[in-house]
Design an enzyme around this catalytic site. Structure first.
Site, mmCIF file in Angstrom:
data_model
loop_
_atom_site.group_PDB
_atom_site.id
_atom_site.type_symbol
_atom_site.label_atom_id
_atom_site.label_comp_id
_atom_site.label_asym_id
_atom_site.label_seq_id
_atom_site.Cartn_x
_atom_site.Cartn_y
_atom_site.Cartn_z
ATOM 1 N N HIS A 87 0.871 -1.172 0.000
ATOM 2 C CA HIS A 87 0.000 0.000 0.000
ATOM 3 C C HIS A 87 0.907 1.219 0.000
ATOM 4 O O HIS A 87 1.941 1.235 0.686
ATOM 5 C CB HIS A 87 -0.901 0.041 1.244
ATOM 6 N N CYS A 122 -4.746 1.723 -4.776
ATOM 7 C CA CYS A 122 -4.013 2.809 -4.123
ATOM 8 C C CYS A 122 -2.693 3.109 -4.821
ATOM 9 O O CYS A 122 -2.267 4.273 -4.902
ATOM 10 C CB CYS A 122 -3.766 2.466 -2.651
#
Length: 266
Positions: free
Chosen positions: A37, A105
């Site tokens: 992430h 993301c």
């Protein structure tokens, strides 16, 4: 006078907290270093995509301490111009448009990095979905991911409030303080509308179980992981399967369960 430069960096987190490196060979048949992430840090704030474009002061995101921090360069883009840019791209970054494999993301971080400093984020991060899907278990995992995303878009998983661009954005120092109305509130009384107005860039917090509030896919992933774990434990307790066989069978059963649920809903 030239606009003051601002350092742009990339915070990299391993959502598996080291488990991917330890277990990926068993589960996937190949080594995966981490479940990545990322968030882009600039102007003292970290920006990321999770159920919508969101922000948090540096060091306060629910993802904890980044595993790595990569300096991407110096930007001379004024902050209010950056805010207008985020408003412009926000319709492409919502819970409905999120895709774990193709629009996540890391894709957001890459687009923002290119806008601010003209560079891409590290390729190994962007290539993670391809690495997973090209593994021996990829064909088994893909239908489960698709079913989860279908469940999310059908409204079965709570979704984060989305912000919409203002009808006419004008550069100003007050750009960050303007508000937008969350979705699905047109029929509510005015008092309720006032209560539900949110800043354009949603701040998120960690829930008590460690999942990220405002990240609907995070809730779905947590639920599926719990079900797979329960299946895995039950299969291992039978003493008839190896760990890799139990893991594969547990994943398959949960995948089939979600597939049946979506067929029933349709």
């Amino acid at each position: 006078m030239a606009e003051e430069g601002h350092l742009v960096s990339l915070n990299i987190y391993d959502l598996s907290q080291g488990l991917a490196r330890q277990l990926s060979t068993t589960f996937l048949g190949k080594t995966i270093e981490g479940i990545w992430h990322t968030g882009v840090v600039v102007y003292g704030t970290e920006y990321f995509f999770g159920g919508g474009i969101q922000q948090a002061p540096v060091g306060t995101t629910p993802y904890g301490t980044p595993l790595r921090v990569v300096e991407l360069g110096i930007t001379h883009v004024p902050q209010d111009v950056f805010d207008m840019y985020l408003e412009e791209i926000s319709p492409r970054y919502t819970a409905e448009t999120y895709s774990l494999l193709t629009h996540n993301c890391n894709n957001f971080s890459n687009e923002v990095a290119q806008f601010l400093v003209g560079v891409s984020i590290p390729d190994y991060i962007l290539q993670l979905p391809n690495e997973v899907m090209s593994s021996p278990m990829g064909a088994l995992i893909l239908p489960m991911i698709q079913n989860l995303e279908t469940t999310l878009r059908s409204g079965a998983v709570p979704q984060a409030p989305q912000f919409k661009p203002s009808t006419m954005a004008t550069p100003s120092t007050n750009a960050r303080s303007s508000s937008a109305t969350p979705k699905k509130v047109a029929s509510q009384p005015q008092s309720d509308l006032q209560k539900e107005e949110k800043p354009k860039l949603e701040k998120v917090e960690a829930s008590s179980n460690g999942s990220v509030q405002g990240d609907p896919l995070g809730s779905a992933r947590d639920k599926v992981q719990e079900e797979i774990t329960a299946e895995f434990v039950a299969l291992m307790a039978s003493g008839t399967l190896r760990a890799s066989e139990a893991a594969a069978l547990a994943t398959k059963r949960v995948m089939q369960r979600y597939g049946h649920m979506n067929m029933a809903q349709s």
